[in-house]
Design an enzyme around this catalytic site. Structure first.
Site, mmCIF file in Angstrom:
data_model
loop_
_atom_site.group_PDB
_atom_site.id
_atom_site.type_symbol
_atom_site.label_atom_id
_atom_site.label_comp_id
_atom_site.label_asym_id
_atom_site.label_seq_id
_atom_site.Cartn_x
_atom_site.Cartn_y
_atom_site.Cartn_z
ATOM 1 N N GLY A 84 6.653 -23.288 21.074
ATOM 2 C CA GLY A 84 6.246 -22.192 20.197
ATOM 3 C C GLY A 84 6.665 -22.338 18.748
ATOM 4 O O GLY A 84 6.028 -21.799 17.845
ATOM 5 N N GLU A 134 13.785 -20.378 15.602
ATOM 6 C CA GLU A 134 13.072 -19.762 16.732
ATOM 7 C C GLU A 134 11.750 -19.176 16.262
ATOM 8 O O GLU A 134 11.642 -18.697 15.127
ATOM 9 C CB GLU A 134 13.908 -18.604 17.313
ATOM 10 N N ASP A 135 10.764 -19.176 17.156
ATOM 11 C CA ASP A 135 9.492 -18.530 16.829
ATOM 12 C C ASP A 135 9.626 -17.006 16.954
ATOM 13 O O ASP A 135 9.300 -16.263 16.045
ATOM 14 C CB ASP A 135 8.366 -19.046 17.736
ATOM 15 N N ASP A 143 12.766 -11.947 21.606
ATOM 16 C CA ASP A 143 12.232 -10.776 22.290
ATOM 17 C C ASP A 143 13.394 -10.057 22.974
ATOM 18 O O ASP A 143 14.138 -9.302 22.342
ATOM 19 C CB ASP A 143 11.188 -11.324 23.267
ATOM 20 N N PHE A 166 2.228 -7.879 22.394
ATOM 21 C CA PHE A 166 2.238 -9.301 22.716
ATOM 22 C C PHE A 166 1.474 -10.044 21.629
ATOM 23 O O PHE A 166 0.294 -9.809 21.431
ATOM 24 C CB PHE A 166 1.637 -9.565 24.098
ATOM 25 N N ARG A 174 -2.201 -21.210 20.341
ATOM 26 C CA ARG A 174 -1.147 -21.758 19.477
ATOM 27 C C ARG A 174 -1.694 -22.206 18.125
ATOM 28 O O ARG A 174 -0.996 -22.192 17.128
ATOM 29 C CB ARG A 174 -0.500 -22.969 20.148
#
Ligand code: IMP
Length: 480
Positions: A343, A395-396, A399, A448, A461
Site C-alpha cells: 500500500g 505508512e499509507d 486504521d 473505506f 492501487r
C-alpha cells in the site's frame, strides 16, 4: 453441612469422569462447580482461572450464582483474596463485612454469607481458584476443605489440558518462532470460555488473537439504574482488552437497536467516566473484517468509486509540506525509510523525492489476518540492519493501529538510534491502539478509501487520487 466420606467419594467419582470427558472447558467447569456445590450442600461455586501475568482472575465455570455476581468485573488478583493465590485456604465468615471481599455490596445483594476459597495449583504455582459460597453463616470442616482441595487438583489437570489444547490451536509454534526473533510478547494463554453469544463476537476474538491482543469476553457488568437498593438496569460490554484498558461493544444487531445501545453507552460514560469504551457497529465491524477478506463486505464485488477525497494535486502539496518538515527535523543526519508493502509504494516514492537528506530505503511485507498464519507474520523482513540508524516508518494508512503497533515493537527490538512514524492517512476515529504518529498527511473520515497505493481486494492501487468506494458496492442494505 457435614458430609459423609461416602458422599464426597461419589462426588469425586462424578467430577473425575466429567473432567476426563471431551466437553468444552466451560462445560466441564460448570459441571464440576455444580457437583462440588451439591456435595458440600453449598449455594454456589465458582471456578476461576488466573492469567499468565497473574494480574486477574476470570470465571471459567460456576453454579448457583447470578449473572450479576459473576460479571461484577475482572477480579484483580492483587485485591481479590490474594492469600488464596499464595497457596492458602481462605475462609470468610461474613462476606458483606469482610474487608478482603472486593465487591461486598454485591455479595450482600446476593445473600452470600460465608465463603471458602482454595487455590488451584499447577506444578506448585497458583493457576486458579475454587470458591464455595453459602447463604447462611457456616463453619467449614477439615473434611470440607480436604474435599475442595481434591477438586482443585482435578481442576488443575483440566486447566493444563485445556491450555495445551488452546496453545496447539493458536499455532503456538509459529508464535514461539516469532517471539524469539522479535521479542514480542507471547500469545495470551489465559483460559477463555469460548461460548460466544454471537458468531461475530467469535470472529472479533479471532481478529484480536491474530494481533496478539489479550481479551476478556463479557468480563464486567455496569449497573446503570437502581430502584431503591436493587439494580434495575445493567450494561455488559462484549469485550475488555486489558493491555489497552479498553471495553469494546459490538453492535451487530439491527441498526434500530443502536439508538438504545448509544443511550446506554452515554449513561455508562456519565456514571463511569474513567471507563474507556468503544462501540463498533455492524458497519465498522464488517469494514474491519472486510479489510482482511472476511464477512459480507469482503465478498462484495467492487465496481467503482463514490467520490474523490483527495485529488492528486492535493496529495502532492501535502507531501511536499511533510517532506519539508522531515528534512528540517533530521537536518545533518542520514535517514532510513521503511515501508510495508504494498500500500505504501506511491506515497514512499513521492515522499522520498522531496526529502533533502541522504536517505536509504527498505521494505517489509506482512501477512494479514485470514492468511495461512494465525498471527501477523512478517513474510519479508528488512534487507539491512537498522541498529543505530535513524528510522522513519512510512505508512499509507493507520486504521486500528494494530499493524503499526506490531511492526514498531518488532523494529524497536533491533535498537535503532531513533524510530518515528510518518503516515499519509490517519483514520483516527477507528483507533484501537494508540500508536505515536509523528507526521500525518490527512485525517480521513471513517470510510473505506482506495487509490494512490491503497487497494480493495487487490484493485484500485493505480488510481492517482484517493477515493471512497461506491456505497452501492456494499450488498447488505443494513451495513450502509
Ligand atoms: P491497521 O492495522 O488497522 O492500522 O490497518 C492498517 C492497514 O490496513 C493499512 O496498511 C492498509 O493496508 C489497511 N487499511 C486500513 N484502512 C484501509 C482503507 O480505508 N483502505 C484500504 N486499506 C486500508
Amino acid at each position: 453441612m457435614g458430609r459423609t466420606r461416602r458422599s464426597y467419594y461419589s462426588a469425586l467419582k462424578r467430577i473425575t469422569k466429567v473432567a476426563n470427558s471431551a466437553l468444552s472447558l466451560r462445560r466441564i467447569c460448570n459441571s464440576v462447580a455444580k457437583s462440588t456445590a451439591k456435595a458440600m450442600q453449598a449455594n454456589g461455586c465458582r471456578i476461576l482461572s488466573l492469567n499468565p501475568q497473574k494480574e486477574y482472575l476470570i470465571t471459567v465455570g460456576a453454579y448457583g450464582l447470578s449473572d450479576l455476581y459473576l460479571k461484577k468485573g475482572p477480579l484483580e488478583a492483587r485485591k481479590s483474596l490474594p492469600d488464596i493465590l499464595e497457596g492458602k485456604v481462605v475462609f470468610i465468615a461474613d462476606a458483606a463485612k469482610d474487608e478482603r471481599v472486593q465487591h461486598p455490596q454485591i455479595a450482600l445483594a446476593q445473600g452470600i454469607s460465608s465463603l471458602l476459597g482454595v487455590p488451584v495449583l499447577g506444578k506448585g504455582e497458583a493457576i486458579g481458584e475454587i470458591r464455595i459460597y453459602t447463604r447462611e453463616p457456616h463453619q467449614f470442616s477439615e473434611a470440607d476443605k480436604s474435599f475442595l482441595l481434591s477438586v482443585a487438583d482435578i481442576c488443575a489437570v483440566v486447566f493444563e489440558r485445556a491450555e495445551l489444547h488452546q496453545l496447539l490451536e493458536q499455532g503456538y509454534k509459529a508464535n514461539e518462532r516469532r517471539r524469539k526473533s522479535s521479542q514480542v510478547s507471547p500469545l495470551p494463554t489465559t483460559l477463555k470460555p469460548t461460548s460466544f453469544a454471537h458468531p461475530s463476537e467469535e470472529d472479533f476474538a479471532g481478529l484480536l488473537d491474530f494481533y496478539c491482543i489479550e481479551w476478556l469476553y463479557e468480563p464486567r457488568s455496569f449497573p446503570l439504574r437502581w430502584e431503591g437498593d436493587k439494580i434495575a438496569e445493567m450494561f455488559t460490554p462484549d469485550f475488555y482488552l486489558p493491555e489497552l484498558d479498553l471495553y469494546v461493544e459490538l453492535t451487530t444487531l439491527k441498526q434500530n437497536l443502536l439508538t438504545e445501545k448509544n443511550r446506554k453507552l452515554r449513561q455508562l460514560r456519565e456514571l463511569y467516566p474513567e471507563v474507556n469504551i468503544r462501540l463498533l457497529n455492524k458497519n465498522d465491524f464488517l469494514k474491519l473484517l472486510a479489510k482482511y477478506g472476511y464477512g459480507p463486505l469482503g465478498e462484495a464485488k467492487v465496481e467503482g468509486i463514490d467520490r474523490v477525497l483527495y485529488s492528486h494535486a492535493k496529495i502532492q502539496r501535502r507531501i511536499r509540506t511533510l517532506a519539508r518538515r522531515i528534512s528540517r527535523d533530521y537536518a545533518g543526519q542520514r535517514l532510513m525509510l521503511i515501508g510495508i508493502l504494498k500500500g505504501v509504494v506511491c506515497f514512499m516514492a513521492d515522499l522520498m523525492q522531496h526529502l533533502s537528506l541522504p536517505v536509504t530505503l527498505d521494505f517489509m511485507a506482512i501477512s494479514y489476518y485470514g492468511g495461512d498464519g494465525q498471527v501477523v507474520k512478517i513474510t519479508r523482513d528488512l534487507d539491512s540492519s537498522i541498529t543505530g540508524q535513524h528510522v522513519l516508518m512510512v505508512e499509507d494508512i493507520v486504521d486500528t493501529g494494530m499493524t503499526l503497533n506490531y511492526i514498531l515493537s518488532h523494529l524497536s527490538a533491533h535498537n535503532p538510534a531513533s524510530l518515528r512514524v510518518c503516515t499519509l492517512l490517519d483514520k483516527r476515529a477507528r483507533r484501537l491502539i494508540n500508536v505515536p504518529l509523528d507526521y500525518v498527511g490527512f485525517e480521513v473520515p471513517d470510510e473505506f478509501v482506495v487509490g494512490y497505493g491503497l487497494d480493495y481486494k487487490g484493485e484500485y492501487r493505480n488510481l492517482p487520487f484517493i477515493g471512497i468506494l461506491h456505497p452501492e458496492l456494499i450488498k447488505d442494505e443494513e451495513v450502509r
